[in-house]
Design a protein around this motif. Sequence first.
Motif, PDB file in Angstrom:
ATOM      1  N   ILE A  50       0.840  -1.206   0.000  1.00  0.00           N
ATOM      2  CA  ILE A  50       0.000   0.000   0.000  1.00  0.00           C
ATOM      3  C   ILE A  50       0.872   1.252   0.000  1.00  0.00           C
ATOM      4  O   ILE A  50       0.589   2.236  -0.695  1.00  0.00           O
ATOM      5  CB  ILE A  50      -0.941  -0.025   1.217  1.00  0.00           C
ATOM      6  CG1 ILE A  50      -1.953  -1.149   1.032  1.00  0.00           C
ATOM      7  CG2 ILE A  50      -1.671   1.288   1.357  1.00  0.00           C
ATOM      8  CD1 ILE A  50      -2.829  -1.360   2.203  1.00  0.00           C
ATOM      9  N   ILE A  51       1.984   1.201   0.765  1.00  0.00           N
ATOM     10  CA  ILE A  51       2.862   2.376   0.829  1.00  0.00           C
ATOM     11  C   ILE A  51       3.516   2.629  -0.532  1.00  0.00           C
ATOM     12  O   ILE A  51       3.742   3.778  -0.921  1.00  0.00           O
ATOM     13  CB  ILE A  51       3.901   2.190   1.953  1.00  0.00           C
ATOM     14  CG1 ILE A  51       3.216   2.309   3.310  1.00  0.00           C
ATOM     15  CG2 ILE A  51       4.994   3.229   1.877  1.00  0.00           C
ATOM     16  CD1 ILE A  51       4.113   2.089   4.472  1.00  0.00           C
ATOM     17  N   LEU A  52       3.761   1.544  -1.271  1.00  0.00           N
ATOM     18  CA  LEU A  52       4.322   1.714  -2.611  1.00  0.00           C
ATOM     19  C   LEU A  52       3.385   2.548  -3.479  1.00  0.00           C
ATOM     20  O   LEU A  52       3.804   3.508  -4.152  1.00  0.00           O
ATOM     21  CB  LEU A  52       4.549   0.342  -3.245  1.00  0.00           C
ATOM     22  CG  LEU A  52       5.139   0.330  -4.641  1.00  0.00           C
ATOM     23  CD1 LEU A  52       6.529   0.902  -4.613  1.00  0.00           C
ATOM     24  CD2 LEU A  52       5.173  -1.063  -5.198  1.00  0.00           C
ATOM     25  N   ILE A  53       2.087   2.215  -3.449  1.00  0.00           N
ATOM     26  CA  ILE A  53       1.103   3.008  -4.196  1.00  0.00           C
ATOM     27  C   ILE A  53       1.063   4.436  -3.668  1.00  0.00           C
ATOM     28  O   ILE A  53       1.005   5.410  -4.424  1.00  0.00           O
ATOM     29  CB  ILE A  53      -0.285   2.355  -4.074  1.00  0.00           C
ATOM     30  CG1 ILE A  53      -0.306   1.015  -4.790  1.00  0.00           C
ATOM     31  CG2 ILE A  53      -1.357   3.254  -4.634  1.00  0.00           C
ATOM     32  CD1 ILE A  53      -0.370   1.127  -6.268  1.00  0.00           C
ATOM     33  N   ARG A  54       1.131   4.564  -2.355  1.00  0.00           N
ATOM     34  CA  ARG A  54       1.092   5.889  -1.749  1.00  0.00           C
ATOM     35  C   ARG A  54       2.265   6.745  -2.220  1.00  0.00           C
ATOM     36  O   ARG A  54       2.118   7.946  -2.450  1.00  0.00           O
ATOM     37  CB  ARG A  54       1.184   5.747  -0.219  1.00  0.00           C
ATOM     38  CG  ARG A  54      -0.102   5.324   0.450  1.00  0.00           C
ATOM     39  CD  ARG A  54      -0.530   6.438   1.343  1.00  0.00           C
ATOM     40  NE  ARG A  54      -1.556   6.126   2.319  1.00  0.00           N
ATOM     41  CZ  ARG A  54      -2.739   5.644   2.086  1.00  0.00           C
ATOM     42  NH1 ARG A  54      -3.063   5.242   0.882  1.00  0.00           N
ATOM     43  NH2 ARG A  54      -3.612   5.490   3.048  1.00  0.00           N
ATOM     44  N   VAL A  61      -5.635   9.592  -5.857  1.00  0.00           N
ATOM     45  CA  VAL A  61      -5.674   8.208  -6.317  1.00  0.00           C
ATOM     46  C   VAL A  61      -5.418   7.246  -5.163  1.00  0.00           C
ATOM     47  O   VAL A  61      -6.137   6.266  -4.971  1.00  0.00           O
ATOM     48  CB  VAL A  61      -4.635   8.002  -7.432  1.00  0.00           C
ATOM     49  CG1 VAL A  61      -4.706   6.588  -7.939  1.00  0.00           C
ATOM     50  CG2 VAL A  61      -4.878   8.972  -8.550  1.00  0.00           C
ATOM     51  N   HIS A  62      -4.409   7.553  -4.365  1.00  0.00           N
ATOM     52  CA  HIS A  62      -4.082   6.541  -3.346  1.00  0.00           C
ATOM     53  C   HIS A  62      -5.094   6.533  -2.219  1.00  0.00           C
ATOM     54  O   HIS A  62      -5.209   5.560  -1.492  1.00  0.00           O
ATOM     55  CB  HIS A  62      -2.632   6.654  -2.880  1.00  0.00           C
ATOM     56  CG  HIS A  62      -2.262   7.842  -2.057  1.00  0.00           C
ATOM     57  ND1 HIS A  62      -2.866   8.153  -0.884  1.00  0.00           N
ATOM     58  CD2 HIS A  62      -1.285   8.763  -2.242  1.00  0.00           C
ATOM     59  CE1 HIS A  62      -2.292   9.216  -0.380  1.00  0.00           C
ATOM     60  NE2 HIS A  62      -1.335   9.618  -1.176  1.00  0.00           N
ATOM     61  N   GLN A  63      -5.872   7.611  -2.083  1.00  0.00           N
ATOM     62  CA  GLN A  63      -6.917   7.534  -1.074  1.00  0.00           C
ATOM     63  C   GLN A  63      -8.041   6.597  -1.506  1.00  0.00           C
ATOM     64  O   GLN A  63      -8.740   6.043  -0.661  1.00  0.00           O
ATOM     65  CB  GLN A  63      -7.478   8.931  -0.778  1.00  0.00           C
ATOM     66  CG  GLN A  63      -6.502   9.808  -0.029  1.00  0.00           C
ATOM     67  CD  GLN A  63      -6.153   9.244   1.322  1.00  0.00           C
ATOM     68  OE1 GLN A  63      -7.017   8.859   2.074  1.00  0.00           O
ATOM     69  NE2 GLN A  63      -4.859   9.169   1.612  1.00  0.00           N
ATOM     70  N   LEU A  64      -8.211   6.411  -2.827  1.00  0.00           N
ATOM     71  CA  LEU A  64      -9.200   5.424  -3.277  1.00  0.00           C
ATOM     72  C   LEU A  64      -8.747   4.020  -2.903  1.00  0.00           C
ATOM     73  O   LEU A  64      -9.549   3.145  -2.586  1.00  0.00           O
ATOM     74  CB  LEU A  64      -9.365   5.513  -4.796  1.00  0.00           C
ATOM     75  CG  LEU A  64      -9.955   6.800  -5.328  1.00  0.00           C
ATOM     76  CD1 LEU A  64      -9.923   6.772  -6.838  1.00  0.00           C
ATOM     77  CD2 LEU A  64     -11.380   6.953  -4.839  1.00  0.00           C
ATOM     78  N   HIS A  65      -7.457   3.834  -2.947  1.00  0.00           N
ATOM     79  CA  HIS A  65      -6.885   2.523  -2.668  1.00  0.00           C
ATOM     80  C   HIS A  65      -7.079   2.113  -1.209  1.00  0.00           C
ATOM     81  O   HIS A  65      -7.520   1.014  -0.886  1.00  0.00           O
ATOM     82  CB  HIS A  65      -5.402   2.601  -3.024  1.00  0.00           C
ATOM     83  CG  HIS A  65      -4.732   1.298  -3.076  1.00  0.00           C
ATOM     84  ND1 HIS A  65      -3.411   1.147  -2.784  1.00  0.00           N
ATOM     85  CD2 HIS A  65      -5.159   0.081  -3.385  1.00  0.00           C
ATOM     86  CE1 HIS A  65      -3.079  -0.104  -2.910  1.00  0.00           C
ATOM     87  NE2 HIS A  65      -4.119  -0.775  -3.275  1.00  0.00           N
ATOM     88  N   PHE A  66      -6.742   3.017  -0.324  1.00  0.00           N
ATOM     89  CA  PHE A  66      -6.933   2.749   1.112  1.00  0.00           C
ATOM     90  C   PHE A  66      -7.061   4.092   1.795  1.00  0.00           C
ATOM     91  O   PHE A  66      -6.100   4.847   1.884  1.00  0.00           O
ATOM     92  CB  PHE A  66      -5.733   1.968   1.666  1.00  0.00           C
ATOM     93  CG  PHE A  66      -5.873   1.606   3.109  1.00  0.00           C
ATOM     94  CD1 PHE A  66      -6.541   0.456   3.482  1.00  0.00           C
ATOM     95  CD2 PHE A  66      -5.346   2.419   4.106  1.00  0.00           C
ATOM     96  CE1 PHE A  66      -6.688   0.127   4.810  1.00  0.00           C
ATOM     97  CE2 PHE A  66      -5.498   2.086   5.427  1.00  0.00           C
ATOM     98  CZ  PHE A  66      -6.162   0.947   5.773  1.00  0.00           C
TER      99      PHE A  66
END
Lengths: 148, 104, 124, 495, 81
Positions: A50-54, A61-66
């Motif tokens: 998740i941190i990689l996406i962040r 975008v990354h708030q959609l992820h988590f």
Amino acid sequence: MKHGSSSPIILLLSRVLSPYIMLFGMYVIFHGHYSPGGGFQGGALLASSIILIRIAMEEKVHQLHFNKAYGIPLGAVGVLIFFGVGFISLIMGGYFLDYSLLPFPGMITAELRFYGILLIEVGVGLAVMTILVAIYDNLLEEDDDESI
Amino acid sequence: MKYLTFMSIGVFALLLIYAAYGLPYRGDPNALVNQEISLTGTPVASSYYIENAMKDANTPNMVTTVLGDYRAFDTLGEEVVIFAAGIICFLLLNRERKREARKQ
Amino acid sequence: MNLFDFIAGHYDYWFIIILLAIGLYGMTVKKNLVKKLIGMTIFQAAVILFYISSAIKADATVPIIMENLSVDNPANYINPLPHALMLTAIVVGVATVGVAFALLILIYKNYKTLDENELLELMK
Amino acid sequence: MIEKNLPAIIPLLFLFASLIIPLIGVWKKNFAYPIAALTALASALLSLYGFVFVILTGPINYYFGGWIPPLGIEYVYDYLSSFVVLVINFVALFVIAYSFQPVEKELPRKQTAYYSVVMLLLTGFNGMIITGDLFNLYVFIEISSLASYALIGVGDKKAPFAAFKYLIIGTIGASFYLLGIGYIYFMSGTLNMNDLYNILPLMSDSPTIIVALILIVVGLGIKMAIFPMHGWLPDSYTHAPSSSSALIAPIGTKVGAYAMIRLLFFVFGLEFFSQELAVSDLIAIFSSAGIIFGSVLAIAQKEMKRMLAYSSVAQIGYIGLGIGLANPFGFIGAVLHLLNHALMKATLFMVAGSIIMKEGHSDIFKFDDTYRKKYPRTMAAFTVAALSMVGLPPLAGFFSKWYLALGTIENSSWLFLAVILISSLLNAVYFFRILEKVYMKSPDELTTKEKVKRNEIQFSMLMPIVVLAIGLIVLGILNFIIVEHIYKMMPEGML
Amino acid sequence: MHWELEIVLYIFLVISAVVSLHVKDLLTAVVSLSVFSYILAMLFVSMGAIDVGFTEAVVGAGITGVLYVVMIFRTTRRTND
């Protein structure tokens, strides 16, 4: 880091890599009985995906992820799973965390212990994943005092 | 002051070297940790774990069994530590300013 | 006691003492707060290394049960208890470092420096 | 069923509250304080029940996961630990009852996380007290330490740096402790305290065990703030928000002292640390140096919270002196002072917090006689606590010093007796200078002639202060009952 | 066991620890600390503690390194010693 990277290669690579890291994290959690690994290592791997996406994406975008609002409450849920497994055996009349008294039907003691350990590993994994992401988010929390 | 610090580090190192005289050698199979019963006749935990982990919990990885079953309360403590770290970062750094800005 | 046997028998212990001293030096002598934190990480790592290196057993294998090695003889497997303890200790170390990061960010926000001498100067 | 599970329920109750508070806080921000207060109340009542139960029927041993001690983790709820749990939880209940308004004022919009961390702190302390396993003690030391770094760090502008210093020093202490139990474990093969109590005398001549003892004493000494390791304490207590310094100052160092008592008397054993090694003498010498040092520096301070912090260094010295004397009277003095000082320091820090809240400062030189008109009840409670601190006979503080003095006489160590007497005098100096400013002026020479309006603090803050001050008087009068019970808490072979 | 390998790893471990305390740039120090953690993980594995080695590799060399970088990003990489 708040604004993400603009290079398409990094965006693409991180989007490709992240699910595989997550899959490996799941494997590590659920296969911890037979090979090295367990809740903590798997949770840390999930958190790193998740941190990689962040790191790579923009904030929207990354708030959609988590979503970062879920970090602490989900961590509390993870610890509560662990706590609840222990508490069930206390209610069943045994000691705290005595898995042999878990109310799963038709299992011998060793199997009950096996599944008890699995349950708490899931709780550990959930808690570690969310809390590590929450620490990352809070460290990056922008301070509005200075910008105004 | 700086010399005092270096001296205390030196004393610390000497203390640890002195402790080595009682420690069993590296990998010594006859050390008390690796016996089956201790000096007073109580069972030694690690040998019991090796012998009974499979029987007790059906799990080949002994570390998982120790972590998840025999010493599960330590693991709960570990969980609480990591949860504490999360909520402490929240307490120290979160300002809850966004909602207020939206209200204005 | 044979001195050579004594030194060779504890050879990793000497490295651990060196690491502990380096960590302690970083925590006490270095003035930058991040350097102090790095010293703390090294110190904790050295303590963990001490547990792990003391846990090994000659001619024993990793603590995962294999089919062709009997569990009835504990000498076949490495002692798993220190490994479990050290997993907890590593997690505790990470949590401590996380809290320290939060405090460091607050310090920097208040004083715009992370040097201990400058901080003490500013606080007068 | 509740009796059997009592040792586990008390820490787990706090843990449950700390998990529930952020979960409910997602949609109801105002529920944090009621949950925390209810939990503190419930566990205070539970620990009272547990104390009575232990006195009537004997100690409870609790095996987590159903594993018998050398295999699993054991919790021991005996006379000593149930007593300390009772003290800690009642003081915590009063401080939490007090802290509603200070927290609302000093930490707006942070109540949810704050009370969750407070509950974690109490989880850690209760776990540290009840546990019977060395490594479990380490885990709970870390939980409570992390929580106290955070509670200190949310204070004023200088607080994060004080908390960071505390974090570095506290981590050194915890790592020393971890190293020490590592030596013990690899020598003996067990981590259980009762087991070690039997095994360690068989290997007491090993250099490794001696080094382990030294490392553990240093590590816990840092948590307890014995004299040369007290460096983190004054800054932390000064810059912390008043509600958290009122919570940490009375409880934190006491739990460290308890852990020291537990490890020295109940794991290493009396003969080992007092006769075969001179560790007990060293502790006594450093503690008495700390008594003098803390008292002298307390006189030099002009801010009330900082003065109280240095006075804490001195008072910890009394407990350390009682441990170092290693005789029955010293033990009674240490345990009794643990109780008395927790109550006195809680009262004093709560008074300091109230004054800061009302006046905006706690500078001693700005105190004047209008305070006795403005806050009559607060200042009365302060007077009682200060006199108890000095050691005036009917109050509680006198009796712990009395038993310590008896202990020094029994060991015929006259130097320590002199230290106790001199320090009482020094205590009197730094408390009477406040009392003199507030009370010792005749009505003719009042600084302000016009009527000062009575401006007492709110009831929710006043009530805990007054109750604790009354408690100091009651404990002073009824202290013989407690002393009788302390005889039961002693390790075997001490009398 | 593999004592030759372990001694080499130990020497590199000490070197990386000294380097991470000695360099004047905090970002370099953090990278060196990650190297330290990674060598530590290899040492753990060579001593038979696979679980601990795994954890140290994931946490010490991964997550902690990222958090260090984030912290330096929020503060400063300048240092005087």
